[in-house]
Design a protein around this motif. Structure first.
Motif, PDB file in Angstrom:
ATOM      1  N   ASP A  84       0.848  -1.186   0.000  1.00  0.00           N
ATOM      2  CA  ASP A  84       0.000   0.000   0.000  1.00  0.00           C
ATOM      3  C   ASP A  84       0.891   1.246   0.000  1.00  0.00           C
ATOM      4  O   ASP A  84       1.890   1.318   0.721  1.00  0.00           O
ATOM      5  N   LYS A  85       0.519   2.224  -0.811  1.00  0.00           N
ATOM      6  CA  LYS A  85       1.358   3.404  -1.004  1.00  0.00           C
ATOM      7  C   LYS A  85       1.640   4.135   0.303  1.00  0.00           C
ATOM      8  O   LYS A  85       2.776   4.560   0.569  1.00  0.00           O
ATOM      9  N   GLU A  86       0.642   4.291   1.157  1.00  0.00           N
ATOM     10  CA  GLU A  86       0.829   5.009   2.420  1.00  0.00           C
ATOM     11  C   GLU A  86       1.704   4.203   3.374  1.00  0.00           C
ATOM     12  O   GLU A  86       2.562   4.757   4.073  1.00  0.00           O
ATOM     13  N   ILE A  87       1.497   2.902   3.411  1.00  0.00           N
ATOM     14  CA  ILE A  87       2.343   2.051   4.252  1.00  0.00           C
ATOM     15  C   ILE A  87       3.787   2.095   3.773  1.00  0.00           C
ATOM     16  O   ILE A  87       4.723   2.217   4.570  1.00  0.00           O
ATOM     17  N   CYS A  92       9.413   3.577   4.513  1.00  0.00           N
ATOM     18  CA  CYS A  92      10.640   4.174   3.976  1.00  0.00           C
ATOM     19  C   CYS A  92      11.205   5.257   4.895  1.00  0.00           C
ATOM     20  O   CYS A  92      12.403   5.542   4.867  1.00  0.00           O
ATOM     21  N   LYS A  93      10.345   5.818   5.711  1.00  0.00           N
ATOM     22  CA  LYS A  93      10.757   6.908   6.594  1.00  0.00           C
ATOM     23  C   LYS A  93      11.059   6.454   8.017  1.00  0.00           C
ATOM     24  O   LYS A  93      11.747   7.158   8.764  1.00  0.00           O
ATOM     25  N   PHE A 141       6.109   6.654  -3.841  1.00  0.00           N
ATOM     26  CA  PHE A 141       5.976   5.436  -3.043  1.00  0.00           C
ATOM     27  C   PHE A 141       5.020   4.413  -3.653  1.00  0.00           C
ATOM     28  O   PHE A 141       4.609   3.472  -2.977  1.00  0.00           O
ATOM     29  N   ASP A 142       4.679   4.570  -4.929  1.00  0.00           N
ATOM     30  CA  ASP A 142       3.855   3.587  -5.607  1.00  0.00           C
ATOM     31  C   ASP A 142       4.742   2.487  -6.202  1.00  0.00           C
ATOM     32  O   ASP A 142       5.949   2.657  -6.359  1.00  0.00           O
ATOM     33  N   ASN A 143       4.127   1.355  -6.516  1.00  0.00           N
ATOM     34  CA  ASN A 143       4.816   0.242  -7.176  1.00  0.00           C
ATOM     35  C   ASN A 143       6.036  -0.283  -6.410  1.00  0.00           C
ATOM     36  O   ASN A 143       7.016  -0.727  -6.998  1.00  0.00           O
ATOM     37  N   ASP A 166       3.023  -4.066  15.378  1.00  0.00           N
ATOM     38  CA  ASP A 166       2.082  -3.318  16.218  1.00  0.00           C
ATOM     39  C   ASP A 166       1.311  -2.273  15.415  1.00  0.00           C
ATOM     40  O   ASP A 166       0.124  -2.029  15.663  1.00  0.00           O
ATOM     41  N   ILE A 167       1.980  -1.658  14.439  1.00  0.00           N
ATOM     42  CA  ILE A 167       1.338  -0.587  13.658  1.00  0.00           C
ATOM     43  C   ILE A 167       0.442  -1.153  12.561  1.00  0.00           C
ATOM     44  O   ILE A 167      -0.708  -0.730  12.405  1.00  0.00           O
ATOM     45  N   TRP A 168       0.928  -2.135  11.799  1.00  0.00           N
ATOM     46  CA  TRP A 168       0.209  -2.575  10.596  1.00  0.00           C
ATOM     47  C   TRP A 168      -0.360  -3.984  10.664  1.00  0.00           C
ATOM     48  O   TRP A 168      -1.194  -4.345   9.834  1.00  0.00           O
ATOM     49  N   GLY A 169       0.061  -4.776  11.606  1.00  0.00           N
ATOM     50  CA  GLY A 169      -0.512  -6.114  11.768  1.00  0.00           C
ATOM     51  C   GLY A 169      -0.519  -6.928  10.491  1.00  0.00           C
ATOM     52  O   GLY A 169       0.513  -7.049   9.806  1.00  0.00           O
ATOM     53  N   GLU A 170      -1.679  -7.462  10.120  1.00  0.00           N
ATOM     54  CA  GLU A 170      -1.790  -8.346   8.962  1.00  0.00           C
ATOM     55  C   GLU A 170      -1.802  -7.607   7.625  1.00  0.00           C
ATOM     56  O   GLU A 170      -1.889  -8.241   6.572  1.00  0.00           O
ATOM     57  N   LYS A 171      -1.705  -6.299   7.654  1.00  0.00           N
ATOM     58  CA  LYS A 171      -1.616  -5.546   6.401  1.00  0.00           C
ATOM     59  C   LYS A 171      -0.264  -5.750   5.721  1.00  0.00           C
ATOM     60  O   LYS A 171      -0.101  -5.433   4.537  1.00  0.00           O
TER      61      LYS A 171
END
Length: 270
Positions: A84-87, A92-93, A141-143, A166-171
């Motif tokens: 996911d682009k936001e993830i 990256c940061k 941050f795409d692709n 903790d932040i994103w779990g199963e994502k």
């Protein structure tokens, strides 16, 4: 009977010197001429895996970037799932300014690292790709199919792993390919998912799949396969997680080729 052989590369098929022995090539080429399909399953970029496949001189399926990209026998992309682009942006940061951790990114056919010194053993020596530097304020941050964090400070990577979960779990799907390399892909992808997809495509049941691996990113692939083997040199975490799976000789001693020779050739199963 048709069979599938799914094999990890680094620490499994490849020696610690990043090579494939003539004996291993001979065994794999012999089996590839029979009713056996090979899957090269790796955290590596697909460009690198293609080069390794060409050294073997076989046709094979490719599971690249821990399952984010899957290619068929004709090099056609049959599955792709990027982060996911936001993830991806946040990943990256998250440790961009950390001096002890290198942030690395696979984006399409390119490889990016942050502006830290590339001074640990998990970088350019293992890839034919040439890395480029990225800065978050000027980066799209795409692709992005995989982000991985490498460090000689394992404790910092373990802490980072917990934070990401903790932040994103199963994502996300997060795993260590080796203790100093923490890899993150989409939660929908894994090597095991890739093996399932190819098994379904070929109409060959998972019970007829043989898998080899050495890292935690191989865990689900090993778990779902009818026969599975762990390398002697494997991560102790993998051995502990799968205590009932047989341990075979090391990657530096032709472990995969020896076992395939024993299964198919010495027992005349081909």
């Amino acid at each position: 009977m048709r069979r599938i052989i799914a094999v990890d590369l680094d620490g499994t098929l490849l020696s610690s010197k990043n090579t494939i022995t003539e004996y291993t090539k001979e065994i794999i080429q012999l089996l590839a001429k029979k009713n056996i399909f090979f899957i090269l399953a790796s955290g590596r970029h697909h460009v690198d895996i293609i080069e390794i496949r060409d050294i073997l001189k076989i046709r094979s399926f490719i599971i690249a970037s821990n399952g984010a990209k899957i290619y068929d026998l004709d090099n056609q992309l049959i599955f792709s799932d990027c982060l996911d682009k936001e993830i991806a942006s946040q990943l990256c940061k998250i440790k961009y300014l950390e001096k002890d951790i290198i942030t690395q990114v696979y984006k399409k056919n390119r490889w990016f690292v942050n502006n830290n010194k590339v001074n640990n053993k998990f970088c350019s020596a293992l890839s034919s790709l040439q890395y480029e530097y990225f800065t978050p304020d000027k980066f799209a941050f795409d692709n992005i199919c995989k982000i991985f964090f490498t460090s000689n400070n394992f404790e910092k990577l373990y802490i980072l792993e917990k934070k990401i979960i903790d932040i994103w779990g199963e994502k996300v799907n997060i795993s260590f390919s080796v203790p100093g390399c923490l890899e993150v892909v989409s939660g929908k992808t894994s090597k095991g998912h890739g093996v399932r997809l190819i098994s379904h495509l070929l109409g060959i049941p998972l019970d007829s799949c043989i898998a080899f691996g050495d890292g935690m990113n191989d865990l689900d692939m090993l778990t779902i396969s009818g026969q599975a083997y762990i390398m002697k040199n494997a991560d102790s975490c993998l051995k502990n997680a799968l205590p009932n799976i047989e341990i075979i000789d090391s990657n530096n001693n032709n472990g995969v080729a020896k076992r395939l020779d024993e299964i198919f050739i010495k027992h005349k199963k081909i």
